[in-house]
Design a protein around this motif. Structure first.
Motif, PDB file in Angstrom:
ATOM      1  N   PHE A   1       0.821  -1.205   0.000  1.00 51.57           N
ATOM      2  CA  PHE A   1       0.000   0.000   0.000  1.00 51.57           C
ATOM      3  C   PHE A   1       0.852   1.251   0.000  1.00 51.57           C
ATOM      4  CE2 PHE A   1       0.125  -1.090   4.554  1.00 51.57           C
ATOM      5  CZ  PHE A   1      -0.320  -2.409   4.580  1.00 51.57           C
ATOM      6  N   LYS A   2       0.253   2.306  -0.559  1.00 50.49           N
ATOM      7  CA  LYS A   2       0.965   3.586  -0.667  1.00 50.49           C
ATOM      8  C   LYS A   2       0.350   4.595   0.276  1.00 50.49           C
ATOM      9  CE  LYS A   2       2.424   7.217  -3.911  1.00 50.49           C
ATOM     10  NZ  LYS A   2       2.336   7.812  -5.241  1.00 50.49           N
ATOM     11  N   VAL A   3       1.217   5.368   0.924  1.00 58.25           N
ATOM     12  CA  VAL A   3       0.743   6.507   1.709  1.00 58.25           C
ATOM     13  C   VAL A   3       1.399   7.768   1.171  1.00 58.25           C
ATOM     14  CG1 VAL A   3       0.307   5.136   3.782  1.00 58.25           C
ATOM     15  CG2 VAL A   3       2.546   6.224   3.478  1.00 58.25           C
ATOM     16  N   PHE A   4       0.698   8.882   1.356  1.00 54.75           N
ATOM     17  CA  PHE A   4       1.160  10.173   0.841  1.00 54.75           C
ATOM     18  C   PHE A   4       1.518  11.105   1.990  1.00 54.75           C
ATOM     19  CE2 PHE A   4       0.214  10.219  -3.737  1.00 54.75           C
ATOM     20  CZ  PHE A   4      -0.519   9.043  -3.861  1.00 54.75           C
ATOM     21  N   MET A   5       2.625  11.826   1.831  1.00 58.38           N
ATOM     22  CA  MET A   5       2.981  12.882   2.788  1.00 58.38           C
ATOM     23  C   MET A   5       2.562  14.244   2.234  1.00 58.38           C
ATOM     24  SD  MET A   5       6.705  11.395   3.819  1.00 58.38           S
ATOM     25  CE  MET A   5       6.951  11.551   5.581  1.00 58.38           C
TER      26      MET A   5
ATOM     27  N   VAL B   1       5.933   5.082  -0.063  1.00 61.96           N
ATOM     28  CA  VAL B   1       5.672   6.435   0.440  1.00 61.96           C
ATOM     29  C   VAL B   1       5.981   7.483  -0.631  1.00 61.96           C
ATOM     30  CG1 VAL B   1       6.020   8.063   2.330  1.00 61.96           C
ATOM     31  CG2 VAL B   1       6.385   5.624   2.737  1.00 61.96           C
ATOM     32  N   HIS B   2       5.028   8.400  -0.806  1.00 64.90           N
ATOM     33  CA  HIS B   2       5.251   9.606  -1.615  1.00 64.90           C
ATOM     34  C   HIS B   2       5.807  10.655  -0.675  1.00 64.90           C
ATOM     35  CE1 HIS B   2       3.844  12.609  -4.846  1.00 64.90           C
ATOM     36  NE2 HIS B   2       4.539  13.287  -3.944  1.00 64.90           N
ATOM     37  N   CYS B   3       7.077  11.018  -0.889  1.00 69.15           N
ATOM     38  CA  CYS B   3       7.799  11.847   0.075  1.00 69.15           C
ATOM     39  C   CYS B   3       7.911  13.302  -0.400  1.00 69.15           C
ATOM     40  CB  CYS B   3       9.200  11.278   0.274  1.00 69.15           C
ATOM     41  SG  CYS B   3       9.195   9.578   0.867  1.00 69.15           S
TER      42      CYS B   3
ATOM     43  N   ILE C   1      10.555   3.940  -1.326  1.00 68.99           N
ATOM     44  CA  ILE C   1      10.509   5.379  -1.609  1.00 68.99           C
ATOM     45  C   ILE C   1      10.279   5.516  -3.111  1.00 68.99           C
ATOM     46  CG2 ILE C   1      11.711   7.581  -1.443  1.00 68.99           C
ATOM     47  CD1 ILE C   1      11.206   6.265   1.299  1.00 68.99           C
ATOM     48  N   VAL C   2       9.083   6.007  -3.462  1.00 67.65           N
ATOM     49  CA  VAL C   2       8.718   6.038  -4.886  1.00 67.65           C
ATOM     50  C   VAL C   2       9.146   7.359  -5.539  1.00 67.65           C
ATOM     51  CG1 VAL C   2       6.818   4.390  -4.721  1.00 67.65           C
ATOM     52  CG2 VAL C   2       6.360   6.816  -4.303  1.00 67.65           C
ATOM     53  N   HIS C   3       9.188   7.334  -6.814  1.00 68.02           N
ATOM     54  CA  HIS C   3       9.499   8.469  -7.716  1.00 68.02           C
ATOM     55  C   HIS C   3      10.491   9.476  -7.142  1.00 68.02           C
ATOM     56  CE1 HIS C   3       6.248  10.213  -5.403  1.00 68.02           C
ATOM     57  NE2 HIS C   3       5.271   9.728  -6.133  1.00 68.02           N
ATOM     58  N   VAL C   4      11.729   9.020  -6.942  1.00 71.16           N
ATOM     59  CA  VAL C   4      12.798   9.881  -6.394  1.00 71.16           C
ATOM     60  C   VAL C   4      13.351  10.751  -7.532  1.00 71.16           C
ATOM     61  CG1 VAL C   4      15.087   9.862  -5.327  1.00 71.16           C
ATOM     62  CG2 VAL C   4      13.360   8.154  -4.656  1.00 71.16           C
TER      63      VAL C   4
HETATM   64 ZN    ZN Z   1       3.258   9.740  -5.568  1.00 72.89          ZN
END
Ligand code: ZN
Ligand code: URP
Ligand code: ZN
Length: 470
Positions: free
Chosen positions: A151-155, A183-185, A238-241
């Motif tokens: 699962f993904k969570v957003f900051m 995580v979208h950081c 850590i997605v889309h760095v």
């Molecule tokens: Zn994202």
């Protein structure tokens, strides 16, 4: 045994080896590798071609509701068709939980949209936007047991972001169940502060999207996400760095022995913030989060690919039409960057871009290309029958012509958007034939497979969280 299909005379590449071999397929499964394998109903001559595992794009958005009259440009039909033409045999879209909604309800709706409409296999990551006691205590654990193992969570993003306590609680479910948290950081409070400052100064153009989401906001959130994961003691993705400072944080965490998976995307290699400053409102075509940075950060991302910090190369395909009141130029989006929907198309161009800019330039070898685009996705996201060319795995195969030169033109792509951010980019190497579960879906660039051939796949736990047994 008479095989259904033999792919003959090609050069097979896996994440570990490149070797000359024929590939025999029976009942959708790879059953033999070698030479002179025996008779087959059909033989495809792959002389001069690479025979690669079908691409797995583990970060795409399809048919996701965006609010405010905005409509995503791809549903499951057009999105998976575009993915297929780009050499992919599987995509992992997100199932977005709306506030107040149960994850089961959300999944029911997404499954209904996908069922019978896919050209590639699919599986869902869950986006947790409302981590109530019921969601964390009952729903999520039950869904993990049912094969929804990430699962993904957003900051960031109003309405989606979780606070640190909520992220910790969601990570704790992952600790208990063996699921993987993505995580979208980006630091939402910092972004809001900067948005306010830009608006006070009357700056509303698309370029402000980049200046309101600076590297420090991503670096800080990346550090925080990994710290929260360390406190709970779970792996984290850590997605889309997008930049070197975030990569440095990831390297430090990995060096401390933390299980951190990291992902980058074509936009961080090919685009810069200058693209958002294009003529008129054209910059809206490049609005995505985190935003593209500059040439030095592109180099940093390449370095992260070359020396092994990145595990995944995904498209983050999140398509909106540009010239459309339901897309980038919606009535509010045409007046302020704040209302331009975030996301760009790219599921069809992900593999050609990495092959051309990575393999053909010598930055990475073919094995690393396969690892970054298929094998690691399968291992990390629990797809036990996918991601390589080996006896017993699904016959998901892309035959790749390394000599084909093409200029990327949206008119020749198959997604539902009306532009490509990579328009005019010249690439060398293109998928010619794509085979899904032994069925030839695309042959010499022509669609011959049927909609519905792609199916939903439930997933095992990640190889990172699973306890292994023979
Ligand atoms: Zn994202
Ligand atoms: O701008 C982006 N990346 N949109 C897609 C949603 C997300 O954060 O991945
Ligand atoms: Zn995304």
């Amino acid at each position: 045994m008479k095989f259904d299909l033999i792919i003959a005379n090609g050069t097979v590449a896996t994440a570990s080896d490149v070797f000359a071999s024929d590939v025999a397929i029976k009942d959708g499964t790879i059953v033999a590798l070698g030479r002179d394998l025996g008779p087959a109903t059909r033989t495809i001559d792959a002389a001069g071609m690479y025979v690669l595992p079908g691409g797995i794009d583990s970060h795409v958005h399809l048919a996701q509701p965006s609010g405010d009259g905005i409509v995503m440009a791809d549903d499951f039909e057009s999105g998976t068709r575009s993915a297929l033409f780009g050499g992919n045999t599987m995509v992992l879209p997100f199932c977005l939980q709306q506030k107040g909604e149960s994850l089961r309800e959300a999944l029911k709706a997404y499954h209904a949209l996908a069922e019978g409409n896919c050209y590639t296999d699919i599986s869902f990551h869950l986006i947790v936007s409302d981590p109530t006691d019921a969601v964390l205590g009952q729903e999520l654990p039950a869904l993990v047991a049912d094969g929804y193992t990430s699962f993904k969570v957003f900051m960031t993003y109003e309405g989606l972001r979780l606070n640190d306590a909520e992220i910790l609680a969601t990570m704790d479910v992952a600790r208990r169940t063996g699921a993987l948290v993505m995580v979208h950081c980006e630091n939402e409070d910092a972004i809001r502060y900067l948005v306010g400052r830009h608006e006070d100064e009357g700056e509303v153009r698309p370029r402000a999207h980049a200046t309101t989401r600076p590297i420090a906001a991503e670096r800080e959130a990346t550090h925080r996400a990994m710290s929260l994961a360390e406190i709970v003691d779970v792996p984290v993705v850590i997605v889309h760095v997008s930049n070197g400072a975030a990569i440095e944080e990831i390297r430090r965490a990995k060096a401390r022995g933390r299980k951190v998976v990291s992902e980058t995307c074509p936009q961080y290699l090919m685009l810069t913030a200058d693209d958002l400053g294009g003529m008129d409102w054209e910059g809206a075509k490049f609005v995505c989060s985190p935003p593209p940075r500059d040439a030095a950060e592109q180099d940093a991302c390449w370095n992260g690919i070359e020396e092994g910090t990145f595990d995944l190369f995904s498209s983050d395909h999140c398509p909106f039409r540009y010239d459309d009141p339901a897309g980038k130029l919606n009535p509010k989006g045409a007046r302020s960057f704040r209302h331009i929907p975030n996301g760009i198309p790219g599921v069809e161009t992900r593999l050609p871009i990495l092959f051309s800019e990575g393999v053909m330039t010598g930055r990475i070898d073919l094995q690393r290309f396969v690892a970054l685009t298929a094998t690691n996705q399968a291992k990390i996201y629990g797809l036990e029958r996918k991601g390589s060319i080996a006896v017993g795995l699904d016959a998901d195969i892309t035959i790749w012509n390394p000599e084909t030169r093409r200029t990327i033109r949206h008119a020749e792509l198959h997604d539902g958007s009306d532009y490509s951010p990579y328009e005019g980019t010249e690439v060398q190497g293109w998928p010619v034939t794509v085979i899904l579960g032994g069925t030839v879906m695309v042959e010499h660039g022509r669609l011959i497979g049927k909609k519905g051939e792609g199916r939903y796949r439930s997933r095992a736990l990640s190889s990172i969280t699973r306890r292994h047994s023979p």
